[in-house]
Scaffold this motif. Structure first.
Motif: not given
Length: 545
Positions: A343-349
């Protein structure tokens, strides 16, 4: 006595065997498993009516590879198929970033995230059109790729030089922020970067995310009709038509070295198989230098460097037989072959940070494959053969979730992690679990049992991070298939250019062997055979063909 013995019948080993046979060498391939293919295999083990790929599934690098194109595997029964959409990255709010093979359609979709993002995508594609072919030539030729690098340098100067080089080494988070105002383009780049073990903040992840995105834009993410094993079968048929011999259930236990040269291999059953000219090893780097070759034949410096060799992330995979299509909330995901779930780049990080800390992710980033969507032969009409994989630490220190997963991967932990992956899918496709007819769990030890090269479920033969690429792959000062033992060549993903199904490590090893032991005429024949046009790269008028 065969001219060459190839250890391992993965795609790289089979490519090497084919090219040596093309040059007139007699070749014998020894494979430890009951069947060839390594990580390119398929079966009906989940449900008898469904074909599931055991490991790899989508092959953009194969589509771009001049090595595989020159083999003309379509003449040996291989056919390719594409999903209507290359990949999708849905969000829990219903929005969805979509990569299509028609560039204007991709750009239009990104404009819906933020005005102007379509033009930003077009600019990235224009850069690819100028430098992409030379990047691929540099990628698929032996290191150092002198001619390709010179051409690429000239192209870079005309395309912005240092500014473009800076772009390619950026972390993918920074690249996305610089290029796009909305989330769509950032998601396409970052999700593709996570196909490797590169965090959004890792140097070079922007270049890798851009490369994978451009491959998808240009070639799609094709799949072999009938299953991944069809690619292996075509390689085997081609090799055997040229006199090559494949022997399965033959694990090699030792490379026999005399007077500093590899002269034979010894199997686990005690048979000695002589090699008249060369031994090519499609095995992992630690296996070759830590097990098959006696340490007394290896330089002390190499053995010391091997202690610093870094694997890529461990992998956890679930296969499903679904009795209906996946009920995605975002319509854009319904016809995509590959779906990225975060759910977004922040969740990938967040996911990458948990891995770096040795914690089993509680909301795992999942790559989801809709195989029947990509190839209608995989399951009955109206159903879906599907899979998802995520990454977990090799050495688990803690569980970020509530299941107490320790990394022992006994049945209870496998079931708990599979449930966690399914819960992640449910966030984007409520009701998904109600459509599961059967599932199969492939934990890290299972993947390694299927293919010893997949150590702990590592699928790229070693990290993709910059400190273990190019001249640093597999260890500093190497980068070529030659080894310290004469007549022994590294032909696996542990060698440059690394993981993916493209055949370059096998081809590079074959070239090196021929250069050392063949008349120039044989090598010339091989080089001519590798200049064939990439027919798979010729895009059809119908992008869904």
């Amino acid at each position: 006595m065969p001219d060459a013995v190839v250890i391992g019948a993965g795609p790289n080993g089979l490519v090497a065997a084919n090219l040596l046979a093309d040059a007139g060498w007699s070749v014998e391939v020894l494979e430890a498993q009951p069947e060839a293919g390594g990580a390119v295999r398929s079966d009906r083990g989940v449900h008898p009516d469904y074909v599931n790929d055991l490991c790899s599934s989508f092959y953009p690098l194969a589509a771009a590879s001049p090595v595989l194109a020159a083999l003309r595997l379509e003449d040996h029964g291989l056919r390719w198929s594409h999903a209507p959409i290359v990949l999708a990255h849905p969000l829990t709010d219903g929005r969805c970033a979509v990569l299509e093979r028609r560039m204007p359609a991709t750009a239009d979709g990104l404009d819906r995230f933020a005005a102007g993002d379509g033009d930003a995508w077009r600019r990235l594609c224009e850069i690819w059109e100028r430098v992409g072919p030379d990047i691929l030539k540099a990628l698929f030729t032996p290191f150092p790729p002198v001619v390709a690098t010179a051409r690429l340098a000239a192209r870079l100067r005309s395309a912005g030089g240092l500014r473009l080089a800076r772009t390619l080494v950026l972390p993918v988070r920074r690249l996305g922020d610089e290029e796009f105002g909305g989330e769509g383009g950032r998601l396409l780049l970052a999700g593709n970067a996570l196909h490797a073990d590169l965090a959004p903040e890792a140097a070079g992840s922007g270049g890798f995310g851009w490369l994978m995105s451009m491959l998808g834009q240009t070639y799609g993410f094709p799949v072999p009709v009938g299953g991944a094993g069809a690619l292996t079968e075509a390689l085997v048929r081609r090799m055997e038509s040229r006199g090559g011999v494949l022997r399965c259930d033959e694990r090699v236990a030792e490379v026999v070295v005399r007077a500093g040269r590899a002269v034979a291999v010894r199997t686990a059953g005690g048979e000695t198989v002589p090699a008249g000219r060369a031994v090519l090893a499609d095995v992992s780097v630690p296996s070759l230098y830590g097990e098959l070759v006696d340490r007394r034949h290896l330089p002390t410096r190499l053995l010391a460097d091997l202690r610093r060799f870094q694997w890529d992330f461990a992998t956890f995979k679930v296969d499903w037989a679904l009795d209906g299509p996946v009920p995605w909330t975002a319509p854009g995901a319904a016809t995509a072959g590959t779906v990225h779930l975060a759910d977004g780049v922040d969740e990938l990080t967040r996911f990458a940070a948990q891995l770096a800390a040795g914690r089993v992710p509680d909301r795992p980033f999942a790559l989801f494959g809709q195989m029947t969507t990509a190839d209608a032969t995989r399951s009955p009409a109206g159903t879906e053969s599907a899979w998802a994989y995520t990454h977990v630490p090799h050495d688990v220190r803690a569980d970020a979730g509530e299941d107490g997963i320790t990394g022992a991967w006994r049945d209870g932990e496998r079931q708990a992690m599979a449930d966690r992956v399914e819960e992640q899918v449910e966030r984007y496709a409520p009701g998904f679990r109600s459509r599961i007819r059967a599932r199969r769990i492939l934990a890290p030890p299972t993947l390694q049992a299927l293919d010893a090269n997949l150590h702990g479920g590592a699928i790229n033969g070693g990290t993709t991070a910059m400190h273990q690429q190019l001249v640093f792959r597999p260890v500093p000062g190497t980068g070529r298939p030659e080894t310290p033992v004469k007549g022994l060549f590294l032909a696996s993903a542990g060698a440059h250019p690394g993981g993916g199904v493209h055949g370059a490590p096998g081809a590079n090893a074959a070239r090196a062997a021929l250069r050392k032991r063949s008349p120039s005429s044989a090598l010339s024949r091989l080089q001519r055979s590798l200049t064939g046009r990439n027919r798979l790269g010729e895009r059809p008028d119908d992008p869904t063909e």
